[in-house]
Design a protein around this motif. Sequence first.
Motif, short mmCIF file in Angstrom:
data_model
loop_
_atom_site.label_atom_id
_atom_site.label_comp_id
_atom_site.label_asym_id
_atom_site.label_seq_id
_atom_site.Cartn_x
_atom_site.Cartn_y
_atom_site.Cartn_z
N GLY A 391 -3.11 -0.76 20.29
CA GLY A 391 -4.14 -1.77 20.50
C GLY A 391 -5.53 -1.25 20.17
N VAL A 392 -5.79 0.00 20.53
CA VAL A 392 -7.10 0.60 20.21
C VAL A 392 -7.29 0.70 18.70
CG1 VAL A 392 -8.43 2.74 20.35
CG2 VAL A 392 -7.29 1.85 22.40
N LEU A 393 -6.26 1.14 17.99
CA LEU A 393 -6.37 1.30 16.53
C LEU A 393 -6.41 -0.04 15.81
CD1 LEU A 393 -3.87 4.26 16.06
CD2 LEU A 393 -6.37 4.34 15.88
N ALA A 394 -5.95 -1.11 16.47
CA ALA A 394 -5.98 -2.43 15.85
C ALA A 394 -7.27 -3.19 16.13
CB ALA A 394 -4.79 -3.26 16.35
N ALA A 395 -8.13 -2.66 17.01
CA ALA A 395 -9.39 -3.35 17.35
C ALA A 395 -10.43 -3.08 16.27
CB ALA A 395 -9.89 -2.87 18.71
N ARG A 396 -11.02 -4.14 15.76
CA ARG A 396 -11.97 -4.00 14.65
C ARG A 396 -13.27 -3.32 15.07
NH1 ARG A 396 -9.40 -8.86 14.49
NH2 ARG A 396 -8.26 -9.38 12.59
N ASN A 397 -13.66 -3.49 16.33
CA ASN A 397 -14.91 -2.89 16.77
C ASN A 397 -14.75 -1.43 17.18
OD1 ASN A 397 -13.36 -3.69 19.00
ND2 ASN A 397 -15.15 -3.68 20.33
N VAL A 398 -13.51 -0.94 17.22
CA VAL A 398 -13.25 0.47 17.57
C VAL A 398 -13.01 1.29 16.31
CG1 VAL A 398 -11.72 2.04 18.81
CG2 VAL A 398 -12.36 -0.15 19.83
N VAL A 399 -12.19 0.77 15.42
CA VAL A 399 -11.87 1.47 14.17
C VAL A 399 -12.65 0.81 13.04
CG1 VAL A 399 -10.04 2.10 12.57
CG2 VAL A 399 -9.59 2.07 15.03
N ALA A 400 -13.54 1.55 12.45
CA ALA A 400 -14.39 0.99 11.41
C ALA A 400 -13.64 0.80 10.09
CB ALA A 400 -15.61 1.90 11.19
N HIS A 401 -12.64 1.64 9.84
CA HIS A 401 -11.92 1.56 8.57
C HIS A 401 -11.03 0.32 8.57
CE1 HIS A 401 -9.72 2.75 5.00
NE2 HIS A 401 -10.52 3.80 4.86
N ARG A 402 -11.29 -0.57 7.64
CA ARG A 402 -10.58 -1.85 7.62
C ARG A 402 -9.10 -1.67 7.39
NH1 ARG A 402 -12.13 -7.10 3.81
NH2 ARG A 402 -10.48 -8.49 4.63
N ALA A 403 -8.71 -0.75 6.55
CA ALA A 403 -7.29 -0.57 6.24
C ALA A 403 -6.51 -0.14 7.47
CB ALA A 403 -7.12 0.46 5.12
N VAL A 404 -7.13 0.67 8.33
CA VAL A 404 -6.43 1.17 9.52
C VAL A 404 -6.11 0.04 10.47
CG1 VAL A 404 -6.59 2.69 11.52
CG2 VAL A 404 -7.44 3.47 9.30
N HIS A 405 -7.14 -0.72 10.88
CA HIS A 405 -6.85 -1.78 11.86
C HIS A 405 -6.03 -2.91 11.24
CE1 HIS A 405 -9.98 -4.45 10.25
NE2 HIS A 405 -10.88 -3.51 10.39
N THR A 406 -6.11 -3.10 9.92
CA THR A 406 -5.26 -4.11 9.29
C THR A 406 -3.80 -3.70 9.34
OG1 THR A 406 -7.06 -4.77 7.81
CG2 THR A 406 -4.81 -5.37 7.16
N VAL A 407 -3.52 -2.42 9.06
CA VAL A 407 -2.13 -1.93 9.12
C VAL A 407 -1.56 -2.10 10.51
CG1 VAL A 407 -0.74 0.16 9.02
CG2 VAL A 407 -2.33 -0.34 7.18
N PHE A 408 -2.34 -1.75 11.52
CA PHE A 408 -1.82 -1.85 12.88
C PHE A 408 -1.70 -3.31 13.33
CE2 PHE A 408 -2.89 2.63 12.96
CZ PHE A 408 -1.82 3.15 13.69
N ARG A 409 -2.54 -4.19 12.83
CA ARG A 409 -2.36 -5.62 13.11
C ARG A 409 -1.06 -6.12 12.49
NH1 ARG A 409 -5.32 -8.73 16.87
NH2 ARG A 409 -7.31 -7.68 17.17
N ILE A 410 -0.74 -5.66 11.30
CA ILE A 410 0.53 -6.05 10.66
C ILE A 410 1.70 -5.52 11.47
CG2 ILE A 410 1.95 -5.73 8.61
CD1 ILE A 410 -0.64 -5.68 6.96
N VAL A 411 1.60 -4.27 11.95
CA VAL A 411 2.66 -3.71 12.79
C VAL A 411 2.88 -4.58 14.03
CG1 VAL A 411 3.26 -1.75 14.26
CG2 VAL A 411 2.33 -1.36 11.98
N ILE A 412 1.80 -5.02 14.64
CA ILE A 412 1.91 -5.87 15.84
C ILE A 412 2.62 -7.17 15.51
CG2 ILE A 412 0.58 -7.19 17.51
CD1 ILE A 412 -1.51 -4.95 17.44
#
Length: 560
Positions: A391-412
């Motif tokens: 959840g932390v890695l999927a939050a846009r305001n925590v992880v600035a790198h768009r690819a990272v939080h997008t990947v974890f959103r897809i995983v969710i």
Amino acid sequence: MSTTSPARAPRTSATPLPALWSPPSPRGTAALAVLLALLIAACWSVWDLGIDVPTILGSLGSASAFVSRMVPLDFPPAAELAGMLLETLAIVLLSTVLAMALSVPLALAAARATTRGQLSRASARVLIVLARAIPDVVLAIVFLRIFGLGPMAGILAMGIHSVGMVGKLYADAIEELDDAPREAVEALGGGRSQQIWATVPLALLPQIIATGLHRFDINLRTSVLLGYVGVGGIGLAIADALRVLDYRRGMALALVVLALCIVVELISGAIRAALLRRGGRAPGGPLDRLLRRADRRPVQERVDAPWTVDRIRRLLTVTTILLLVLASLAQVRISPAVLLEGIAAIPTALALFWPPGFGGAAGTIFGELLVTVQISLAATLLGAVVSLPIGVLAARNVVAHRAVHTVFRIVIVVVRGIPELILAIIFVVISGLGGVAGTLALAIGAVGLLSKLVADSLEETDQRVQEAVRAVGADRAQVLCAATLRQAAPAIIAHLMYLWDTNIRSATLLGVVGAGGVGFLLLNAARINQFEVVTAIVLLLLAVVLLVEVLALWLRRVVR
């Protein structure tokens, strides 16, 4: 009297500094003690159920053997598969529409803004809580006894059970509406019913549709489970295949369900986001642009009720829903005669379930009920351990790198699309019957739900607080711990309690396939016509669920 504020006295060595930390209140201390006790109980549940690294590693050989038995996948012919999917979607749609139709009047009766009588509000709230507390598989067993095998039992079971969630969300949404339009109608002399129907339905329509779409996602997963008790659709086909150990066909159908759930999740999520979007921006789709151009006419040429974009969109939405409902009714082929006969037989069928009794197996039932609670606690703990970092890695305001939080959103999204029943079946085959399979299935399922809730809660925190902490030299990790997580902590605790509450119900349902707990005893009692035992188990589950709900409500109020 002077209106100017007094000059602030200079701080001296005798002036006490403001406290950086204040001791918790007695209620806060009690809440902390309860949370610590739940954590200890969850850790004990993990240990008592035998969930450890050696157990999981020892199951890898069984997993390899299971994979070899399920490949190559055996998909049914396209026409047969399409028929299964259409029947499943029809059952799910009709049950969701039934829930929405029942929830609207109940929500109006339960909301303070639309009902003045305290008794009426309390009665409506009790009905909503009862609908949520009784497992849908129990309702399906009752309706199968009344209406026989087929889709009718599934539609009624999922529809009535869904009222528990949909009705509550509708009632909460009604209470959050702006009361100014209703007061305006009242000022013009409108009666109570006119005030309600002239202001509430239109303002609530986006929430009604968005909540219905969310419940459609949940009912789609539930329909697979109800196939094990005789409801039609692809769930029944999966149950039939796995009963004869035809893993190639069963897992092929499970893969189809997974793909269907992911597609439905993506589509409904996009629609919900469009419906609930705030900020005043006009939708940018081609149909919206076309309708807005068509609506640019002089005011004097318009009739009293102009065909605006919003009005045309509402008309298209309602028309589409009506057409889908008619198509679904044609697909499931519900006989009015069977429906009327079933309604007439309700009193006789319900008499079979009363009075409750344990059938000489009270010790076994209470023991398996404890296992059900253990499974729910252990799954919540294991799910939280995995979900929080995701959840932390999927939050846009925590992880600035768009690819990272997008990947974890897809995983969710992918994990959310996997029905827990499919996971339970896989783990039962791999690790054997019992609580380990149910716990691991619910723990993985929790990742899809809790990770999304955690990510959304982190994104909803006040950005100004985080910027203030960052301005004094804090790095990204310090901002996360000191500002972001601290703000989101009450919401995360509430999500954990909600997940535990959900896992108790889910652990009961997964027991149907041998994943441990009291669910297997429940299904077995229904199969051998021990309906008094079914009632006793349901009452015990109801007591546990209500206790957890009261505890969760108290904790949410304290930690808020």
